[in-house]
Design a protein around this motif. Structure first.
Motif, PDB file in Angstrom:
ATOM      1  N   UNK A   1       0.867  -1.176   0.000  1.00  0.00           N
ATOM      2  CA  UNK A   1       0.000   0.000   0.000  1.00  0.00           C
ATOM      3  C   UNK A   1       0.904   1.228   0.000  1.00  0.00           C
ATOM      4  N   UNK A   2       0.890   1.972  -1.101  1.00  0.00           N
ATOM      5  CA  UNK A   2       1.790   3.116  -1.250  1.00  0.00           C
ATOM      6  C   UNK A   2       0.998   4.414  -1.267  1.00  0.00           C
ATOM      7  N   UNK A   3       1.413   5.365  -0.410  1.00  0.00           N
ATOM      8  CA  UNK A   3       0.698   6.629  -0.322  1.00  0.00           C
ATOM      9  C   UNK A   3       1.542   7.671   0.404  1.00  0.00           C
TER      10      UNK A   3
ATOM     11  N   UNK B   1      -2.418  10.317   8.059  1.00  0.00           N
ATOM     12  CA  UNK B   1      -3.116   9.126   7.584  1.00  0.00           C
ATOM     13  C   UNK B   1      -2.934   9.022   6.076  1.00  0.00           C
ATOM     14  N   UNK B   2      -3.681   8.112   5.476  1.00  0.00           N
ATOM     15  CA  UNK B   2      -3.647   7.914   4.039  1.00  0.00           C
ATOM     16  C   UNK B   2      -4.596   8.895   3.349  1.00  0.00           C
ATOM     17  N   UNK B   3      -4.403   9.155   2.062  1.00  0.00           N
ATOM     18  CA  UNK B   3      -5.370   9.981   1.330  1.00  0.00           C
ATOM     19  C   UNK B   3      -6.770   9.374   1.384  1.00  0.00           C
ATOM     20  N   UNK B   4      -7.775  10.231   1.299  1.00  0.00           N
ATOM     21  CA  UNK B   4      -9.164   9.778   1.409  1.00  0.00           C
ATOM     22  C   UNK B   4      -9.511   8.721   0.376  1.00  0.00           C
ATOM     23  N   UNK B   5      -8.916   8.825  -0.813  1.00  0.00           N
ATOM     24  CA  UNK B   5      -9.255   7.864  -1.862  1.00  0.00           C
ATOM     25  C   UNK B   5      -8.839   6.448  -1.477  1.00  0.00           C
ATOM     26  N   UNK B   6      -7.717   6.316  -0.756  1.00  0.00           N
ATOM     27  CA  UNK B   6      -7.300   4.982  -0.318  1.00  0.00           C
ATOM     28  C   UNK B   6      -8.157   4.501   0.850  1.00  0.00           C
TER      29      UNK B   6
ATOM     30  N   UNK C   1       3.399  -1.251   4.086  1.00  0.00           N
ATOM     31  CA  UNK C   1       3.144   0.135   3.734  1.00  0.00           C
ATOM     32  C   UNK C   1       4.405   0.755   3.153  1.00  0.00           C
ATOM     33  N   UNK C   2       4.227   1.531   2.081  1.00  0.00           N
ATOM     34  CA  UNK C   2       5.303   2.347   1.518  1.00  0.00           C
ATOM     35  C   UNK C   2       4.811   3.788   1.581  1.00  0.00           C
ATOM     36  N   UNK C   3       5.416   4.571   2.475  1.00  0.00           N
ATOM     37  CA  UNK C   3       4.872   5.870   2.862  1.00  0.00           C
ATOM     38  C   UNK C   3       5.910   6.963   2.635  1.00  0.00           C
TER      39      UNK C   3
ATOM     40  N   UNK D   1       1.266   4.963  12.392  1.00  0.00           N
ATOM     41  CA  UNK D   1       0.787   3.973  11.419  1.00  0.00           C
ATOM     42  C   UNK D   1       0.052   2.797  12.067  1.00  0.00           C
ATOM     43  N   UNK D   2       0.013   2.760  13.399  1.00  0.00           N
ATOM     44  CA  UNK D   2      -0.603   1.618  14.086  1.00  0.00           C
ATOM     45  C   UNK D   2      -2.049   1.369  13.654  1.00  0.00           C
ATOM     46  N   UNK D   3      -2.924   2.379  13.574  1.00  0.00           N
ATOM     47  CA  UNK D   3      -4.305   2.085  13.174  1.00  0.00           C
ATOM     48  C   UNK D   3      -4.407   1.452  11.786  1.00  0.00           C
ATOM     49  N   UNK D   4      -3.472   1.781  10.910  1.00  0.00           N
ATOM     50  CA  UNK D   4      -3.478   1.191   9.569  1.00  0.00           C
ATOM     51  C   UNK D   4      -2.900  -0.219   9.623  1.00  0.00           C
ATOM     52  N   UNK D   5      -1.726  -0.338  10.214  1.00  0.00           N
ATOM     53  CA  UNK D   5      -1.032  -1.630  10.171  1.00  0.00           C
ATOM     54  C   UNK D   5      -1.724  -2.683  11.027  1.00  0.00           C
TER      55      UNK D   5
END
Length: 258
Positions: free
Chosen positions: A96-98, A104-109, A149-151, A173-177
């Motif tokens: 997941x790259x953003x 956080x990540x962009x809304x589209x992701x 994740x690639x951030x 990044x914990x909530x995502x990972x």
């Protein structure tokens, strides 16, 4: 290996675009099979709504989880959702790259997760009993697959250090990972993070791609983050709190890493 890249950046001629192109070329040169879901190029629909379950009863209020469950089970989901789910089934590893936008990540992701993670596909699976509370957090439909994740971020690495003003990158990044990847069963690899992106010159880009190439070469062997599995004895069920003797005296995100 089958590798899916879920990519979210609006500008192809950007650092993210160059890193994505490098990633695809590097993986394919190593013999891997690669698919890319370029969300901006796809004009991915961000919001989950009744259009995602076209066969639902329009006289009833829309219910995001239950309507997604019915659509998934009946095979009546919108076609773009079904295609992304098929890509996840195909993939051995998902990147997941953003860019990190507002922590956080962009809304589209985020909208990709909201819509593709249908009830019954990514969550709401497994038995619920006094000893097993669903197949999640280390179990589930993504078990056996890896994710990374690639951030990119404009902040300095010191800003995201253990005592940095933005908080440790592991916490950011914990909530995502943990919540979006480990929850449905992915083995989550440590993230690849590029800092101070506005200052990356040719020399910096070469160093970045060298480091990224090493990470890509070890996708299959890098040990995942050792998150505690929900149903393996560390948590009281159904309260889902850590048992008193586990990580004694520790609280917060770090307590959930063994």
């Amino acid at each position: 290996m089958n590798v899916l890249i879920v990519y979210a950046h609006p500008q192809p001629r950007s650092l993210n675009g160059a890193l994505r192109d490098f990633t695809v070329q590097h993986l394919e040169a190593a013999g891997h099979h690669v698919q890319v879901s370029d969300l901006y190029a796809m004009q991915w629909k961000t919001t989950i709504d009744e259009q995602d379950a076209p066969q639902r009863d329009p006289s009833e209020p829309f219910h995001a989880s239950l309507d997604s469950k019915k659509a998934f089970q009946s095979g009546t989901q919108s076609a773009d959702i079904a295609r992304e789910q098929d890509k996840l089934r195909w993939a051995d590893t998902v990147i997941f790259q953003f860019p990190l936008w507002w922590f956080s990540m962009p809304a589209i992701m985020k909208g990709w997760f909201d819509r593709v993670y249908a009830y019954g596909f990514a969550y709401g699976v497994g038995e619920h009993s006094d000893s097993h509370w669903g197949d999640r957090y280390g179990e589930g439909s993504m078990t056996g697959k890896r994710a990374m994740l690639m951030v990119t971020t404009g902040g300095w690495d010191s800003h995201y250090s253990a005592r940095g003003i933005n908080g440790p990158i592991e916490d950011v990044l914990f909530p995502i990972q943990h919540g979006m990847l480990f929850y449905p069963g992915f083995d989550v690899l440590p993230p690849f993070v590029a800092y101070r992106t506005s200052r990356v010159d040719a020399e910096g880009f070469a160093a970045l791609t060298d480091a990224l190439g090493e990470r890509l070469d070890t996708l299959a062997t890098t040990p995942p983050i050792p998150y505690r599995r929900q149903n393996h004895g560390d948590y009281d069920i159904p309260a889902l709190t850590l048992k008193p003797e586990i990580a004694e005296g520790r609280t917060g995100y770090a307590a959930h890493v063994a």
